[in-house]
Design an enzyme around this catalytic site. Structure first.
Site, PDB file in Angstrom:
ATOM      1  N   GLY A 135       0.833  -1.208   0.000  1.00  0.00           N
ATOM      2  CA  GLY A 135       0.000   0.000   0.000  1.00  0.00           C
ATOM      3  C   GLY A 135       0.865   1.253   0.000  1.00  0.00           C
ATOM      4  N   TYR A 164      -2.895 -18.471  -3.463  1.00  0.00           N
ATOM      5  CA  TYR A 164      -3.597 -17.271  -2.984  1.00  0.00           C
ATOM      6  C   TYR A 164      -5.029 -17.622  -2.566  1.00  0.00           C
ATOM      7  CZ  TYR A 164      -6.372 -13.028  -3.420  1.00  0.00           C
ATOM      8  OH  TYR A 164      -7.272 -12.027  -3.198  1.00  0.00           O
TER       9      TYR A 164
END
Ligand code: UDP
Length: 327
Positions: free
Chosen positions: A36, A138
C-alpha cells in the site's frame, strides 16, 4: 462507528476508508505499506504503520466497533512461487488479527475474501454454495481464512461478513489502483493506451467462449465499497455471513478492450499471447445473497469503471496520456 481498516493504504482499503470517512465514521488505518501507499490514506485518518501481527496494540483500549480487514498478499503467480509468504501473511497474519479482535472485544469483522476461493467451477453463475476448490495458493489462503472466521464466530459472538470479490475495477474518492506489480487487465490496457507500455498481451484467444477470450464479472470499486458499509450493519453476532460481490454479467477480454477504446477514444495496442496458467474460461457471480442480506446491488457500468480508472491514471501521471514515461 469507530472502525479500524487493516490494509487501508491499499487499493480497495483506501476507497473504503474514504467512504467510511464521508459517512461520518471514525476511521483508523493499520497498514505496513509493503504494497500500500501511506499517501493513499486521506487527511484526518490516523495511520498506524505496522504489521498486521501488531493489531492488538492498535486496538488496545480504543473501543473499536468494527475491524475491516483488507491486508493480504494477492498476486496469484507470486503465491505459487512463494507459498510461505502467502500462508504467513494471509493466514498467520489473520490469526493474529482474530486473536486481537477477541482479546479487545471488537464485535464486528468485515473480511476481504475473493472469487479465487472457488477455483474453476463448471457451473456459472457461482453462488456461495458452490464448492470452494481453489486452484492457486492465494485462493487457498483466503479460503483458509474464511474457515478460521467461521470457527471464530461459532466459538465467540463475533459478527463477521466475508465479501468475495470478483473482478474489481475503477477508482473513487480520489483513490485507485497503484500496484507496484500490476497484473490486472484494465490498468494494464490503460497503460498501453497511454503509451506507458508497448501493448497488452491477450492471454489466449482460443478459449471456449463466443469470441475466444475469457469472461469475467467486473464490479466498480465504489459499488464494492458500499457493500462493506452495508455489511457493518448486516453483521449478526455468532454468524459468519459470506456474500459474493459481482453483477452477474460477464464481459470477455475483447469486450473490455472495446469498452476501453470507446471510453478513451484511443486504440488499445494488443498482441495475442499464450494462455496464463490457472486462468478459468468463465467466472461470473451470483450476487443474490448480497442483495437479500445486505440490500446491495451494483449500480455502475463497465464503461464507468473504465472512465474512472482512466481519469485516476491520468490525474496521477499529471500529463497527457502517451507523452511521458512510467510514473
Ligand atoms: N488478461 C489478459 N492480459 C493481461 C491481463 C489479464 O488477457 O495482461 C485477462 C486474463 O486472462 C483474464 C482477464 O484478463 O481472463 C482478467 O484478468 P485479471 O488479471 O484482471 O483478473 P483475474 O480474473 O485473473 O482475477
Amino acid at each position: 462507528m469507530k472502525t479500524l481498516v487493516v490494509g487501508g493504504a491499499g487499493y480497495i482499503g483506501s476507497v473504503v476508508t474514504r467512504l467510511l470517512l464521508s459517512e461520518g465514521h471514525d476511521v483508523v488505518v493499520l497498514d505496513d505499506c509493503s504494497t500500500g501507499h501511506a499517501d493513499a490514506v486521506p487527511d484526518g485518518v490516523e495511520l498506524a504503520e505496522t504489521d498486521i501481527t501488531n493489531t492488538a496494540d492498535v486496538l488496545a483500549g480504543q473501543g473499536f466497533d468494527a475491524v475491516l480487514h483488507f491486508a493480504a498478499k494477492s498476486l496469484v503467480g507470486e503465491s505459487g512461487t512463494n507459498p510461505s509468504l502467502y500462508w504467513r501473511t494471509n493466514v498467520s497474519g489473520t490469526r493474529a488479527l482474530l486473536d486481537a479482535v477477541t482479546e479487545h472485544e471488537v464485535p464486528t469483522l468485515v473480511f476481504s475474501s475473493t472469487a479465487a476461493t472457488y477455483g474453476e467451477p463448471e457451473v456459472v453463475p457461482i453462488t456461495e454454495d458452490t464448492p470452494a476448490r481453489p486452484t492457486n495458493t492465494y485462493g487457498a489462503t483466503k479460503l483458509a481464512v474464511d474457515m478460521m472466521i467461521t470457527n471464530e464466530c461459532a466459538a465467540t459472538d463475533l459478527a463477521a461478513v466475508s465479501l468475495r470479490y470478483f473482478n474489481v475495477a475503477g477508482a473513487a474518492f480520489g483513490a485507485g489502483e497503484r500496484h507496484r506489480t500490476e497484473t490486472h487487465l484494465i490498468p494494464i490496457a490503460l497503460d498501453a493506451v497511454a503509451g506507458r507500455r508497448d501493448a497488452l498481451s491477450i492471454y489466449g484467444d482460443d478459449w471456449p467462449t463466443p469470441d475466444g477470450t475469457p469472461i469475467r464479472d467486473y464490479v466498480h470499486v465504489a459499488d464494492l465499497a458500499r457493500a462493506h458499509v452495508l455489511a457493518l450493519t448486516a453483521a449478526t453476532p455468532g454468524e459468519h455471513l459470506i456474500c459474493n460481490l459481482g453483477n452477474g454479467n460477464g464481459f470477455s477480454v475483447r469486450e473490455v478492450l472495446a469498452t476501453i477504446e470507446h471510453v478513451t477514444g484511443l486504440p488499445v495496442p494488443v498482441t495475442v499471447g499464450p494462455r496464463r496458467a490457472g486462468d478459468p474460461a468463465r467466472l461470473v457471480a451470483s450476487a443474490e445473497r448480497a442483495a437479500e442480506r445486505l440490500g446491495w446491488a451494483p449500480e455502475l457500468t463497465l464503461a464507468q469503471m473504465v472512465a474512472d480508472a482512466w481519469e485516476f491514471a491520468r490525474a496521477r501521471v499529471g500529463r497527457t496520456p502517451g507523452t511521458g514515461p512510467t510514473s
